[in-house]
Design a protein around this motif. Structure first.
Motif, PDB file in Angstrom:
ATOM      1  N   PHE A  16      -0.154  16.847   1.321  1.00  9.88           N
ATOM      2  CA  PHE A  16       0.385  15.109   0.351  1.00  9.88           C
ATOM      3  C   PHE A  16      -0.893  16.139  -0.963  1.00  9.88           C
ATOM      4  CE2 PHE A  16      -1.247  12.334   3.056  1.00  9.88           C
ATOM      5  CZ  PHE A  16      -2.367  12.175   2.875  1.00  9.88           C
ATOM      6  N   ILE A  28       2.297   2.559  13.933  1.00  8.89           N
ATOM      7  CA  ILE A  28       2.469   2.740  12.779  1.00  8.89           C
ATOM      8  C   ILE A  28       3.691   2.021  13.241  1.00  8.89           C
ATOM      9  CG2 ILE A  28       4.248   4.071  11.750  1.00  8.89           C
ATOM     10  CD1 ILE A  28       2.526   5.779  11.647  1.00  8.89           C
ATOM     11  N   PHE A  63       2.848  16.248  11.946  1.00  8.48           N
ATOM     12  CA  PHE A  63       4.362  15.445  11.491  1.00  8.48           C
ATOM     13  C   PHE A  63       5.113  16.767  11.531  1.00  8.48           C
ATOM     14  CE2 PHE A  63       2.342  11.568  10.269  1.00  8.48           C
ATOM     15  CZ  PHE A  63       3.140  10.946  10.990  1.00  8.48           C
ATOM     16  N   MET A 111     -10.294  15.439  11.827  1.00  8.29           N
ATOM     17  CA  MET A 111     -10.860  14.398  12.111  1.00  8.29           C
ATOM     18  C   MET A 111     -11.354  14.067  13.502  1.00  8.29           C
ATOM     19  SD  MET A 111      -7.300  12.274  10.821  1.00  8.29           S
ATOM     20  CE  MET A 111      -7.283  10.728  10.964  1.00  8.29           C
ATOM     21  N   PHE A 163      -8.847  14.656   3.651  1.00  4.31           N
ATOM     22  CA  PHE A 163      -8.199  13.115   3.154  1.00  4.31           C
ATOM     23  C   PHE A 163      -8.986  12.372   4.948  1.00  4.31           C
ATOM     24  CE2 PHE A 163      -5.343  10.138   3.433  1.00  4.31           C
ATOM     25  CZ  PHE A 163      -5.316   9.850   2.683  1.00  4.31           C
ATOM     26  N   GLU A 218       0.727  -1.450  -0.308  1.00  5.17           N
ATOM     27  CA  GLU A 218      -0.131  -0.328   0.012  1.00  5.17           C
ATOM     28  C   GLU A 218       0.404   1.223  -0.191  1.00  5.17           C
ATOM     29  OE1 GLU A 218      -1.077   0.254   4.404  1.00  5.17           O
ATOM     30  OE2 GLU A 218      -2.465  -1.426   3.526  1.00  5.17           O
ATOM     31  N   PRO A 234       1.754   7.154  -3.397  1.00  8.81           N
ATOM     32  CA  PRO A 234       3.052   8.197  -2.801  1.00  8.81           C
ATOM     33  C   PRO A 234       4.963   7.315  -2.961  1.00  8.81           C
ATOM     34  CG  PRO A 234       2.837   6.282  -0.582  1.00  8.81           C
ATOM     35  CD  PRO A 234       1.494   6.126  -1.372  1.00  8.81           C
ATOM     36  N   ASN A 243       0.006   5.283  17.185  1.00 11.74           N
ATOM     37  CA  ASN A 243      -0.729   5.482  16.788  1.00 11.74           C
ATOM     38  C   ASN A 243      -0.510   3.801  15.958  1.00 11.74           C
ATOM     39  OD1 ASN A 243       0.747   6.200  14.889  1.00 11.74           O
ATOM     40  ND2 ASN A 243      -0.538   7.368  13.969  1.00 11.74           N
ATOM     41  N   TYR A 277       4.306   8.505   3.344  1.00 15.11           N
ATOM     42  CA  TYR A 277       3.102   7.504   3.528  1.00 15.11           C
ATOM     43  C   TYR A 277       2.786   7.269   4.997  1.00 15.11           C
ATOM     44  CZ  TYR A 277       1.862   2.244   4.307  1.00 15.11           C
ATOM     45  OH  TYR A 277       1.608   1.214   4.519  1.00 15.11           O
ATOM     46  N   LEU A 278       3.241   6.980   5.552  1.00 19.64           N
ATOM     47  CA  LEU A 278       3.353   7.677   7.140  1.00 19.64           C
ATOM     48  C   LEU A 278       2.791   8.684   7.491  1.00 19.64           C
ATOM     49  CD1 LEU A 278       6.812   7.405   9.542  1.00 19.64           C
ATOM     50  CD2 LEU A 278       4.952   5.631   8.981  1.00 19.64           C
ATOM     51  N   ALA A 279       2.467   9.558   7.380  1.00 19.88           N
ATOM     52  CA  ALA A 279       1.652  10.718   7.256  1.00 19.88           C
ATOM     53  C   ALA A 279      -0.144  10.464   7.487  1.00 19.88           C
ATOM     54  CB  ALA A 279       1.645  11.584   6.642  1.00 19.88           C
ATOM     55  N   MET A 280       0.085   9.341   5.723  1.00 20.43           N
ATOM     56  CA  MET A 280      -0.988   8.935   5.425  1.00 20.43           C
ATOM     57  C   MET A 280      -1.560   7.803   5.805  1.00 20.43           C
ATOM     58  SD  MET A 280       0.033   8.752   1.130  1.00 20.43           S
ATOM     59  CE  MET A 280      -1.615   7.699   1.213  1.00 20.43           C
ATOM     60  N   VAL A 281      -0.697   7.014   6.486  1.00 25.25           N
ATOM     61  CA  VAL A 281      -1.255   6.027   7.198  1.00 25.25           C
ATOM     62  C   VAL A 281      -2.198   6.642   8.710  1.00 25.25           C
ATOM     63  CG1 VAL A 281      -0.400   3.977   8.812  1.00 25.25           C
ATOM     64  CG2 VAL A 281      -0.123   4.895   5.913  1.00 25.25           C
ATOM     65  N   SER A 282      -1.000   7.499   8.910  1.00 25.44           N
ATOM     66  CA  SER A 282      -1.704   8.776  10.217  1.00 25.44           C
ATOM     67  C   SER A 282      -2.972   9.041  10.188  1.00 25.44           C
ATOM     68  CB  SER A 282      -0.899   9.796  11.349  1.00 25.44           C
ATOM     69  OG  SER A 282       0.552   8.715  10.997  1.00 25.44           O
ATOM     70  N   ARG A 283      -3.726   8.993   9.469  1.00 28.77           N
ATOM     71  CA  ARG A 283      -5.006   9.542   9.613  1.00 28.77           C
ATOM     72  C   ARG A 283      -6.048   9.112   8.061  1.00 28.77           C
ATOM     73  NH1 ARG A 283      -4.846  14.746   5.778  1.00 28.77           N
ATOM     74  NH2 ARG A 283      -2.806  15.486   5.427  1.00 28.77           N
ATOM     75  N   GLY A 284      -5.313   7.397   8.421  1.00 29.55           N
ATOM     76  CA  GLY A 284      -6.577   6.307   8.683  1.00 29.55           C
ATOM     77  C   GLY A 284      -6.138   5.822   7.075  1.00 29.55           C
ATOM     78  N   TYR A 285      -5.068   6.165   5.983  1.00 30.29           N
ATOM     79  CA  TYR A 285      -5.201   5.668   4.685  1.00 30.29           C
ATOM     80  C   TYR A 285      -5.132   3.669   4.369  1.00 30.29           C
ATOM     81  CZ  TYR A 285      -3.193   4.865   0.061  1.00 30.29           C
ATOM     82  OH  TYR A 285      -2.369   4.067  -1.032  1.00 30.29           O
ATOM     83  N   ALA A 286      -5.774   3.226   4.145  1.00 27.12           N
ATOM     84  CA  ALA A 286      -5.617   1.828   3.983  1.00 27.12           C
ATOM     85  C   ALA A 286      -5.557   1.012   2.669  1.00 27.12           C
ATOM     86  CB  ALA A 286      -6.901   1.122   4.780  1.00 27.12           C
ATOM     87  N   ARG A 304      -6.158   5.583  14.704  1.00 30.06           N
ATOM     88  CA  ARG A 304      -5.868   6.923  14.136  1.00 30.06           C
ATOM     89  C   ARG A 304      -6.471   7.973  13.878  1.00 30.06           C
ATOM     90  NH1 ARG A 304      -1.875   2.404  10.327  1.00 30.06           N
ATOM     91  NH2 ARG A 304      -0.673   2.729  11.347  1.00 30.06           N
TER      92      ARG A 304
END
Lengths: 351, 247, 253
Positions: free
Chosen positions: B92, B53, B84, B154, B102, A37, A41, B51, C208-217, B77
């Motif tokens: 992004f 990661i 960050f 969120m 998003f 996934e 990016p 969270n 990618y981390l920033a996306m995942v941190s906001r619930g990206y799956a 999350r």
């Protein structure tokens, strides 16, 4: 090497488009396996990197300069599927945003500059890695050779497409000599920069190039200033990838090339040799250069002939190749399903 | 129930480098806590555990009673909003509006409700007029504020900020402080900016060599010269924590 | 490379062409170029008509001729190639101004020049009337695989950031007295490229981390979409359909 509209005739452009679409579709699946996934990016950033790196001009000599194509670099650093995707996206955006490379020639451009460069460089890279003793120097050498061959490889593909659907009747021998000759030189530059770049990345983040993953040491807890072993945790699953994928890729490349060449070589066997006989020095060097290339028996036709037959034949050729290719894919997949355990010889992931 | 409970977390990266050696930390609801410590102390590694990661080492993290585990990750999350350090990493999407949308959109929000969420979050950081701008056309301070909005949209239980004041000019730094003070959420702020910590966070913890080495009132920690020296923490020239009103 | 709203080629405006939905414009441009490429080169008048069509669209979009012509310069390398063709091609030759030129080479040069130029002009018109963001939405609407759209979108979002990093590294090099003059300096440039790759890749990981941190799956939520009415499609189709008529005449006449 961005081909504009009208340089290759419509049928061959369409056929190249179909082939490029298939290659991109395969890469989309493959990239998901390479990056899961993180694909969007990471591939996006690598595409931005390639886009930027193409602006990095390197002086060659006497005021001229060249720039990287980046296909080999992308393939070696992030793996072949992601590499194809990244370069294709760069080409798509260059075509739409900057009118660099024609819209109808997008398939031709992707085939030449994304698919062929990546496949050639990655196949050479992996084969050499197997043959050479393991070590950083070998990786650099293999990257050099892969990049060196990738650029003339793209030139050969261009010549092939030109022979099928070129809209001018510049003798194929001349096109071949000029394209391959020039691109061997460009390939040298590409190879030096690619090898040095890969070397620079290896020095800092070897894990990004060549799956050199460290062994996990047991965790410790700091309790009252003393380090104490922590209870064992679940092991991190190691990324594993079958080497078979590599062979499959090579096989399909060979099939695509062989499919094209054999089909046309048999249909009119008089081509290159005739030009070679007609022409002087040009043809000699060319004949020499082409002696053991896939083009050795390739045929040249007059323009009208090419226009009439080339188009239809191009479509049939691609259809045949796709049919054969998917047949092989299917057969191999079936076999893989049968001896699942045997195929667990995991190679370190390149991404 | 505390907003955040970290107990005995240890972690080593795949390359063998161990960054955390058993961290214990509890943050109550509505608290603002500064996480201090020298470079390489493991602050970022700890943040990425909050969270889920990073994980797979030992120890446990719970957010408002919910353990950070694979099956809870989506909810975790949503509850833990991390801002960050580099807003370019965080922003992004092609426009500010899409970027703020998003997170809630990934959680399933659509239509008018989504629009409402985006507007609210942008208003909270004073960036409502910039919704249709591309993020990289904003100034650094504006980008940082939008990054905060992307997380606020969120409706998180706890807001985690990584170096919120870095690279900001003094006016932007103050504006961000005003915004953070006005928010009604639990805040964990990773920072080297000690006056900022004193201004915003009544409580501070010091992370050193992968463990919590000190935990107390921010003013007390900053006034303890021996402690400060031991953990390579230094106040800016001429700054006396005793002379200013703390948060 | 530009931004979400503007890029090098884009010219802000509110003409009827600007207002068309992006996917209609992309489809129309592609169809037009395909028609042009399929036209027999002997029908020289057809290419004249195509040029008139392009000029008409440019006028409707209020794109100045000078702007359009300047953007055509990207074609120059292939123009040089085309100019060489009459000299190197084989077959029947004619004497022009004392030079022996190949007839089929002249035809080939004409073919490449005419079709290439029209193709570039059409692409330039598309790019100068469509915002970058809209282009991506259009491609998404035209069923380009979502993953490709996302990759392209990330590339555009970070193209500037990465290029900026490259520029800063170059400034840092030159500030220390380094000027790339020849092959002996390739090593330094390669180290730059290597460092740039690591920075790009690591930024990709952070994004990618920033996306995942906001619930990206694994899949991007579709936040924006574009739609077109039947009338807009019909309006966009005017260009390729007219061109197709010209092309058919070219084949039959």
């Amino acid at each position: 090497m961005h081909v504009p509209d009208g340089f290759i005739d419509a049928p061959v452009s369409v056929a190249a488009g179909v082939a490029a679409t298939a290659a991109v579709a395969v890469s989309l699946r493959g990239a998901r396996r390479e990056l899961d996934e993180r694909t969007a990016p990471l591939a996006g950033l690598v595409a931005a990197f390639i886009f930027a790196v193409q602006m990095l001009n390197f002086p060659v000599a006497a005021g001229t300069s060249g720039h990287l194509l980046g296909g080999a670099l992308a393939a070696i650093l992030v793996g072949p599927y992601t590499g194809v995707l990244c370069v294709s996206v760069v080409l798509l955006m260059q075509g739409i945003l900057f009118a660099d490379g024609g819209l109808t020639a997008l398939g031709v451009n992707i085939l030449n500059m994304a698919v062929v460069t990546v496949l050639v460089s990655y196949a050479v890279f992996r084969v050499l890695l197997r043959l050479l003793p393991s070590g950083r120097r070998s990786v650099t050498v293999a990257a050099f050779a892969g990049a060196l061959l990738s650029v003339p490889g793209a030139a050969v593909m261009f010549t092939l497409l030109y022979a099928l659907g070129g809209t001018t009747d510049v003798p194929i021998g001349k096109v071949f000599t000029a394209m391959v000759g020039v691109h061997v030189l460009i390939g040298l530059g590409e190879a030096l920069i690619t090898a040095a770049t890969v070397g620079a990345v290896i020095a800092v983040r070897p894990d990004l190039v060549h799956g050199a993953r460290g062994l996990a040491a047991p965790l410790k807890l700091r309790i009252g200033g003393q380090l104490v072993d922590a209870p064992a945790a679940a092991p991190v699953p190691a990324a594993a990838r079958s080497t078979r994928k590599l062979w499959l890729t090579g096989l399909v490349t060979a099939l695509v090339l062989a499919g094209f060449v054999s089909f046309y070589a048999s249909s009119s066997p008089d081509g290159l040799e005739k030009v070679a006989a007609d022409k002087g020095i040009d043809a000699k060097t060319k004949e020499h250069a082409a002696a053991d290339s896939p083009l050795a028996d390739y045929s040249v036709k007059d323009v009208d002939d090419a226009r009439l037959s080339g188009g239809l034949a191009g479509v049939i050729g691609v259809g045949a190749t796709v049919a054969v290719g998917s047949g092989i894919f299917w057969a191999v997949r079936r076999r893989r399903a049968q001896d699942l355990t045997a195929s667990s010889t995991a190679a370190p992931s390149a991404s | 129930m505390p907003s955040l409970e970290v107990s005995g977390v240890a972690y080593a990266y795949p390359d063998g480098h161990q960054a955390l050696f058993g961290v214990d930390l509890t943050v109550g609801r509505g608290e603002r806590v500064a996480l201090l410590g020298p470079n390489g102390a493991g602050k970022t590694t700890l943040v990425l555990h909050l969270n889920g990661i990073l994980g797979g080492g030992v120890g446990s993290v719970t957010v408002a009673g919910l353990p950070v585990e694979k099956r809870n990750l989506a909810e975790i999350r949503r509850r833990v909003g991390i801002v960050f350090q580099d807003p370019d990493d965080q922003l992004f999407m092609p426009t500010v509006r899409e970027d703020v949308a998003f997170g809630p959109a990934a959680a399933g929000l659509r239509g008018a409700e989504l629009e409402q969420r985006v507007r609210e979050a942008l208003e909270q950081v004073g960036m409502a007029g910039f919704a249709d701008r591309p993020p990289h056309h904003l100034s650094f301070g504006q980008r940082r504020r939008v990054a905060v909005a992307t997380v606020l949209a969120m409706r998180p239980e706890i807001l985690v900020l990584d170096e919120p004041s870095s690279n900001l000019d003094p006016a932007s730094r103050r504006e961000l402080a005003d915004i953070l003070r006005a928010l009604d959420v639990t805040v964990l702020m990773v920072t080297h900016d000690l006056p900022y910590a004193l201004e915003l966070c009544p409580r501070s913890v010091i992370l050193s060599e992968g463990v919590i080495a000190a935990d107390g009132r921010t003013r007390d920690l900053l006034c303890d010269e021996e402690l400060m020296g031991a953990y390579r923490l230094e106040l800016p020239f001429g700054f006396d924590p005793r002379s200013v009103a703390a948060a | 490379m530009g931004a979400g709203h503007a890029h090098k080629l884009y010219r802000h405006g509110h003409s009827p062409v600007h207002e068309l939905p992006p996917h209609c414009k992309i489809a129309a441009t592609a169809a037009f170029v395909i028609v042009v490429v399929s036209t027999p080169r002997e029908a020289m008048w057809a290419f004249g008509l195509y040029a008139v069509l392009i000029a008409a669209v440019a006028a409707a979009a209020r794109i100045p001729a000078g702007f359009l012509l300047r953007r055509l310069l990207i074609e120059v390398p292939f123009v040089l190639f085309a100019v060489l063709m009459p000299f190197v091609s084989q077959g029947e030759r004619v004497d022009v101004l004392g030079m022996s030129l190949s007839v089929s080479g002249l035809w080939g040069a004409w073919n490449v020049l005419a079709k290439g130029t029209l193709g570039v002009a059409a692409s330039v018109l598309l790019a100068s009337t469509t915002e970058l963001r809209a282009l991506l939405l259009g491609l998404q609407r035209l069923k380009l695989p979502p993953l490709l759209v996302q990759i392209a979108s990330f590339m555009i979002r970070y193209g500037d950031v990465i290029t900026d990093e490259l520029r800063r590294m170059s400034i840092a090099r030159r500030s220390r007295g380094f000027e790339a003059r020849g092959i002996q300096h390739w090593g330094v440039l390669a180290k730059t490229a290597g460092a740039l790759f690591i920075r790009s890749y690591e930024r990709g990981e952070r994004v990618y981390l920033a996306m995942v941190s906001r619930g990206y799956a694994g899949s991007m939520p579709v936040i924006d979409d574009v739609t077109a009415t039947r009338a807009q499609w019909a309006y966009s189709a005017v260009l390729p359909v007219t061109a197709l008529a010209v092309c058919l005449m070219g084949w039959t006449l």
